[in-house]
Scaffold this active site. Structure first.
Site, PDB file in Angstrom:
ATOM      1  N   ASP A 156      -1.652   5.256  -4.101  1.00 34.50           N
ATOM      2  CA  ASP A 156      -0.291   4.932  -3.689  1.00 34.50           C
ATOM      3  C   ASP A 156       0.725   5.313  -4.776  1.00 34.50           C
ATOM      4  OD1 ASP A 156       1.381   3.312  -1.680  1.00 34.50           O
ATOM      5  OD2 ASP A 156       1.937   2.420  -3.585  1.00 34.50           O
ATOM      6  N   GLU A 174      -0.682  10.157  -3.101  1.00 35.65           N
ATOM      7  CA  GLU A 174       0.599  10.079  -2.408  1.00 35.65           C
ATOM      8  C   GLU A 174       1.645  10.552  -3.407  1.00 35.65           C
ATOM      9  OE1 GLU A 174       3.767   7.133  -0.162  1.00 35.65           O
ATOM     10  OE2 GLU A 174       2.736   6.497  -1.965  1.00 35.65           O
TER      11      GLU A 174
HETATM   12  C1  GLC Z   1       3.854   3.842  -0.648  1.00 30.65           C
HETATM   13  C2  GLC Z   1       3.365   3.200   0.623  1.00 30.65           C
HETATM   14  C3  GLC Z   1       4.442   2.334   1.162  1.00 30.65           C
HETATM   15  C4  GLC Z   1       4.780   1.285   0.138  1.00 30.65           C
HETATM   16  C5  GLC Z   1       5.130   1.896  -1.213  1.00 30.65           C
HETATM   17  C6  GLC Z   1       5.127   0.884  -2.303  1.00 30.65           C
HETATM   18  O1  GLC Z   1       4.898   4.711  -0.431  1.00 30.65           O
HETATM   19  O2  GLC Z   1       2.951   4.182   1.534  1.00 30.65           O
HETATM   20  O3  GLC Z   1       4.103   1.744   2.385  1.00 30.65           O
HETATM   21  O4  GLC Z   1       5.862   0.522   0.580  1.00 30.65           O
HETATM   22  O5  GLC Z   1       4.191   2.874  -1.587  1.00 30.65           O
HETATM   23  O6  GLC Z   1       3.827   0.476  -2.595  1.00 30.65           O
END
Ligand code: GLC
Length: 530
Positions: A206, A250
């Site tokens: 994440d 991500e």
């Molecule tokens: C990422 C997740 C999202 C979350 C953010 C903070 O972007 O996909 O859902 O709110 O991280 O953890």
């Protein structure tokens, strides 16, 4: 042993994202759980996906839908137990499905033991050093240490009882870890092993690009020096397993080259392609993103990924039915009209385009049913901090997180068992009766059957998944490419019918072809070249 062969599963996989709270409710409390997911594994196996990615399942006060983790080595009781998670991994493997879990290294919940200890400890203590505690500005420290704004809106600093402030790039309930601290690094390496030892096949990381920062010196928290060392060490850990486990980042970075640096052979295996996800339904923009994607992945020899949606973005059926069809967080507004019939038609075409591009493919639960964004949720039911912290200007992300319809003519549409005591945590639209799994399964021409058939062909045809592609000559509003000498995809984003290149067979099309064999507007076809 490193598994860098061309056959490595993550290079070509179709990966289904499970938003656990909304997938299937096994115990009847109105919230999806592991029991529900386990009971639906046959559905997932039948769909023909290769892996599931499960969003955070850890104990969490759910201030950010579970991305506020209170304990990285346990399962929230609302979802089940660690023993059930282990069972799920075993059963998924037996069904030929790999399991990816979600690790959130940038921050934790304010209820996490470390943060609670830090709050109880004095200023300057080792406990506070694991986070970003700082004195405020102003005569009495009453102003935040800097003007940095959080990604969810509002200041990125919150003041605690003794007057110090702590940093949170997201909600105040999500304090940022101090990644300069060796204990933070060691802790996450241990967490990684904890899950990989349990047979987890991949880790979705994440907010992977924002870990390293010095918020007092700079407002820049993306892609800072030192971030790559973190993932190099994670890769070394992943490579100690056989076969090597996949690390999936991500990484939201507009700079394509900076993005590709995360995918060097000693770092992450793949990362989500948000540039493609954000692109509008326009041939030239999509062509540009496809070319750019392939260009930046080539030097690092990493496979591209192709994503149309996830739990953070507006569902594509809604997005593609609007006048402006791209996705950007900053532009999200309420009450933007959408022609859902048009959006649905385009989403079907987009699916065939996306699934035939070279590399791995992600689909978000409900995408295969053609669900739209639920835009008319009562404000009182909206949970997303993006909604609340924007003062309601941003509709938030609840609308793409509504529980799935499985069967039946009335809510909860089989999401919960018939003797359920709870109602779905977000209400489902009445017309989802027609979009339920049962309503679509085996129905020729349904959204679900299109996905099943496309996933089947994608799995069986060696030309699909990882590998080369080449553009075929076409009109400017048409995207046409071949994957080998025999497979081609043609997608018509124009307003007039498009002529298909010479072919032996139409394998699949998002809508029936015209009688003269041409491809209608907003449609896509998979063909066997002549
Ligand atoms: C990422 C997740 C999202 C979350 C953010 C903070 O972007 O996909 O859902 O709110 O991280 O953890």
């Amino acid at each position: 042993m490193a598994d860098q062969t061309h056959q490595a599963w993550w290079r070509s996989a179709a990966i289904y994202q499970v938003y656990l709270r909304s997938f299937a409710d096994g115990n009847g409390d109105g919230v999806g759980d592991l029991a529900g997911l386990r009971s639906r594994l046959p559905y997932l196996a039948g769909l023909g996906i290769d892996a599931i990615w499960i969003v955070p399942w850890y104990p969490s006060p759910l201030a950010d839908g579970g991305y506020d983790v209170a304990d990285f080595r346990a399962i929230d009781p609302i979802f089940g137990t660690l023993a059930e998670a282990e069972k799920l991994i075993e059963e998924a493997h037996a069904a030929g499905i790999r399991v990816i879990c979600d690790i959130v290294p940038n921050h934790c919940s304010d209820q996490h033991a470390w943060f609670q200890k830090a709050l109880a400890a004095p200023s300057g203590s080792p406990e506070r050093d694991l986070f970003w505690f700082r004195k405020g500005r102003g005569e009495h420290g009453e102003l935040p240490p800097t003007d940095l704004q959080s990604i969810f809106g509002g200041p990125a600093w919150t003041r605690v009882a003794d007057g110090e402030w702590y940093l949170h790039l997201f909600a105040p309930e999500q304090p940022d870890f101090n990644w300069d601290h060796p204990a933070v690094r060691a802790e996450f390496e241990d967490i990684l092993r904890f899950w990989l030892d349990r047979g987890i096949d991949g880790i979705r990381i994440d907010s992977a690009a924002v870990l390293i920062k010095d918020p007092l010196v700079s407002d820049t928290y993306e892609d800072n020096d030192g971030i790559h060392e973190v993932y190099q060490s994670w890769r070394r850990i992943a490579d100690t397993y056989s076969p090597s486990r996949a690390l999936i980042g991500e990484v939201w970075l507009p700079d394509h080259e900076a993005f590709a640096r995360y995918l060097r052979p000693d770092e992450l295996h793949t990362a989500f392609n948000f540039a493609f996800l954000g692109a509008p339904w326009e041939a030239d923009k999509l062509r540009y993103e496809i070319d750019m994607t392939l260009e930046v992945h080539a030097p690092v020899a990493a496979p591209a990924t192709w994503v149309l949606s996830n739990h953070d973005v507006t569902r594509e059926v809604t997005r593609f039915g609007r006048e402006v069809t791209n996705f950007a967080f900053a532009d999200k507004r309420r009450d933007v009209p959408s022609d859902l019939a048009l959006g649905t038609r385009r989403a079907r075409a987009a699916a065939l385009l996306t699934m035939s591009l070279p590399g791995a493919y992600y689909l978000y639960q409900g995408e295969e049913l053609g669900l739209e964004e639920v835009e008319d949720l009562d404000d009182a039911l909206r949970e997303d901090p993006m909604f609340h912290r924007s003062g309601g200007v941003d509709p938030g992300r609840d609308g793409c997180r509504v529980p799935l319809p499985w069967s039946g003519s009335t809510a909860p549409f089989g999401f919960s068992p018939s003797d359920a005591t709870g109602t779905p945590w977000l209400p489902q639209p009445a017309h989802w009766a027609e979009l339920s799994v049962a309503a679509q399964q085996g129905v020729q021409g349904s959204f679900l059957e299109l996905y099943c058939e496309a996933l089947r062909i994608r799995r069986e045809d060696p030309a699909l998944g990882d590998g080369p592609m080449r553009w075929l000559e076409s009109e400017p509003h048409v995207l046409a490419f071949a994957r080998d000498d025999s497979f081609a995809n043609v997608t018509n984003l124009g307003t007039e019918a498009a002529v298909l290149p010479p072919h032996r067979e139409v394998l699949l099309s998002s809508v029936p072809l015209n009688e003269d064999g041409t491809l209608p507007p907003d449609a896509s076809a998979w063909i066997r070249l002549a």
